[in-house]
Design a protein around this motif. Sequence first.
Motif, short mmCIF file in Angstrom:
data_model
loop_
_atom_site.label_atom_id
_atom_site.label_comp_id
_atom_site.label_asym_id
_atom_site.label_seq_id
_atom_site.Cartn_x
_atom_site.Cartn_y
_atom_site.Cartn_z
N LYS A 26 3.49 -10.06 -1.57
CA LYS A 26 3.09 -10.59 -2.87
C LYS A 26 2.95 -9.51 -3.93
CE LYS A 26 2.58 -14.96 -1.69
NZ LYS A 26 3.37 -16.05 -2.31
N CYS A 27 2.26 -8.42 -3.57
CA CYS A 27 1.93 -7.43 -4.59
C CYS A 27 2.42 -6.02 -4.26
CB CYS A 27 0.42 -7.41 -4.82
SG CYS A 27 -0.53 -6.84 -3.38
N GLU A 28 3.11 -5.84 -3.15
CA GLU A 28 3.66 -4.55 -2.75
C GLU A 28 2.60 -3.51 -2.41
OE1 GLU A 28 6.83 -3.90 -2.10
OE2 GLU A 28 7.27 -6.00 -2.57
N GLU A 29 1.35 -3.93 -2.21
CA GLU A 29 0.33 -3.00 -1.72
C GLU A 29 0.53 -2.81 -0.21
OE1 GLU A 29 -2.02 -1.35 -3.35
OE2 GLU A 29 -1.42 -2.13 -5.32
N ASP A 30 -0.22 -1.87 0.36
CA ASP A 30 -0.10 -1.61 1.79
C ASP A 30 -0.46 -2.86 2.57
OD1 ASP A 30 0.66 0.98 1.34
OD2 ASP A 30 -1.36 1.80 1.56
N GLY A 31 0.35 -3.21 3.56
CA GLY A 31 0.12 -4.40 4.36
C GLY A 31 -1.11 -4.27 5.24
N PHE A 32 -1.75 -5.38 5.49
CA PHE A 32 -2.96 -5.40 6.31
C PHE A 32 -2.79 -6.26 7.56
CE2 PHE A 32 -6.92 -7.84 7.16
CZ PHE A 32 -7.65 -6.82 7.73
N ILE A 33 -2.03 -7.36 7.43
CA ILE A 33 -1.86 -8.28 8.54
C ILE A 33 -0.50 -8.96 8.45
CG2 ILE A 33 -3.00 -10.12 7.24
CD1 ILE A 33 -3.83 -11.39 9.85
N ILE A 34 0.10 -9.23 9.59
CA ILE A 34 1.34 -10.01 9.68
C ILE A 34 0.93 -11.43 10.06
CG2 ILE A 34 3.57 -10.28 10.78
CD1 ILE A 34 3.42 -7.78 9.16
N THR A 35 1.17 -12.39 9.17
CA THR A 35 0.76 -13.75 9.46
C THR A 35 1.89 -14.56 10.07
OG1 THR A 35 1.33 -14.39 7.19
CG2 THR A 35 -0.95 -13.77 7.63
N ARG A 36 2.97 -14.67 9.33
CA ARG A 36 4.13 -15.38 9.85
C ARG A 36 5.22 -14.37 10.17
NH1 ARG A 36 4.51 -19.16 4.69
NH2 ARG A 36 4.04 -17.12 3.83
#
Length: 448
Positions: A26-36
């Motif tokens: 969504k915002c290109e910030e560092d990822g935190f979780i993989i949902t799908r």
Amino acid sequence: MCSVADGDEIAKPRDKNTSLGRKCMKCEEDGFIITRVNDAFCRKCFTVYVVHKFRSAIGKSKLVRDGDVVLLAYSGGPSSTALLHLVEEGLSPRAHKKLRFKPVILHIDESASLDLSADIKKENLMKICERIKTTGYQGYISSIEQGLTISGLTCDSPPLYRQLDEQDKLMSHCQHKMAEFTEVLSSMKSLTAKEDFIKTLRTQLILSVAKQMGYSKIMTADTNSRLAVNILSDIAQGRGSQVSYETSFYDSRYNDMMILRPIRDLSIKEVAVYDQMNDLHPVFIPTLTTKGSYGSSIDRLTENFVTGLQADYLSTVSNIVRTGEKLGVEENENKDICTFCQSPLDTDVGQASALVAVEFSQKLSKEGRPSAQIIGEPEHNHTANNISHSSHLRKKFDKNLCYGCRITLSEMKDVKTIPPVMISGTVSILNREKMKEEIADCLLTPDN
């Protein structure tokens, strides 16, 4: 042959199942979780994602209106803890669009079915009550043993619930019922039957409490992971006709009551991460199959099967739930319902059916040979008469139970331990049949 110069690095393939080095979609910030599949979220966007799933499920249905009072079933586990927090946030002054309904919280204490010490039971109940008090909403508690007394409720019947501060009164009041509840569970042979009985009894108790309070809407914290397990488990236990009720957002089995599942689009993984992010602390309460083997019950075996597949194939749960949604049933207002689970009866079938074949096979396997009635031999001994009488009573009860509840009833060793909640509708029918036999000579037949 290709060679790598000194100082050069070999690019390693990125693991699709980890958020390390991934950017939020969504915002290109560092990822935190993989949902799908391949979808990464940062913390902020993940919160927005969860809240959107929750609110859109309620908004699309248009079943909850402004000012409605909704009974929120709170068990203290991860899913119900997340649901309670989502409701709190939706009603807080800082919410962008506040929820319009008023929550009332109900906790059902199921410790009577567990082999726990009195201190642990009391400690767990205190933790749950303290969590409910922090919300500032009205909260009540009840116990699973109260489910044995819900048959024949009237306006003058004593309430099935207590205030949060009346924990000791609740435990002392249900002390005499605890022995009866334990006897009923002990009479069942398998853990599968015990789990099914507790699950159905819990639902009926929540419905009865809601009726006594005068509310018609109930929210439960079923996730899509739980629903996927329920679909396969219900089919394995002969409740295939009830799958659509068990998985939809709105459970339409009950004429004047609504059971809603607002977080059915979230997985148990997403719920657990949401709890951790918001520093929520669910209360761990064991179940009948905790620390048991993988095959200790059908539900436990199904859960291990589904979670194992989900670990390797991330769309397993969503595919099972979507398939379950397509298994609709024909609505019939005049159709008879099961006296225990209140589902439409699924036993009105012909002689050349799988149901009749299964029942005949069960009868042969239990008796070891065709019964005397089938082969035309007289039954003389006292034991045979007792078996015949017990079998006759079970048949009477079976007539008003769905196939799934019949299986649970068949697991009970002694017909005397059948709780009143399972036979309340049968008793009135038996009384009418007896009265009809007594006045049979005074009735006109079609020939007359």
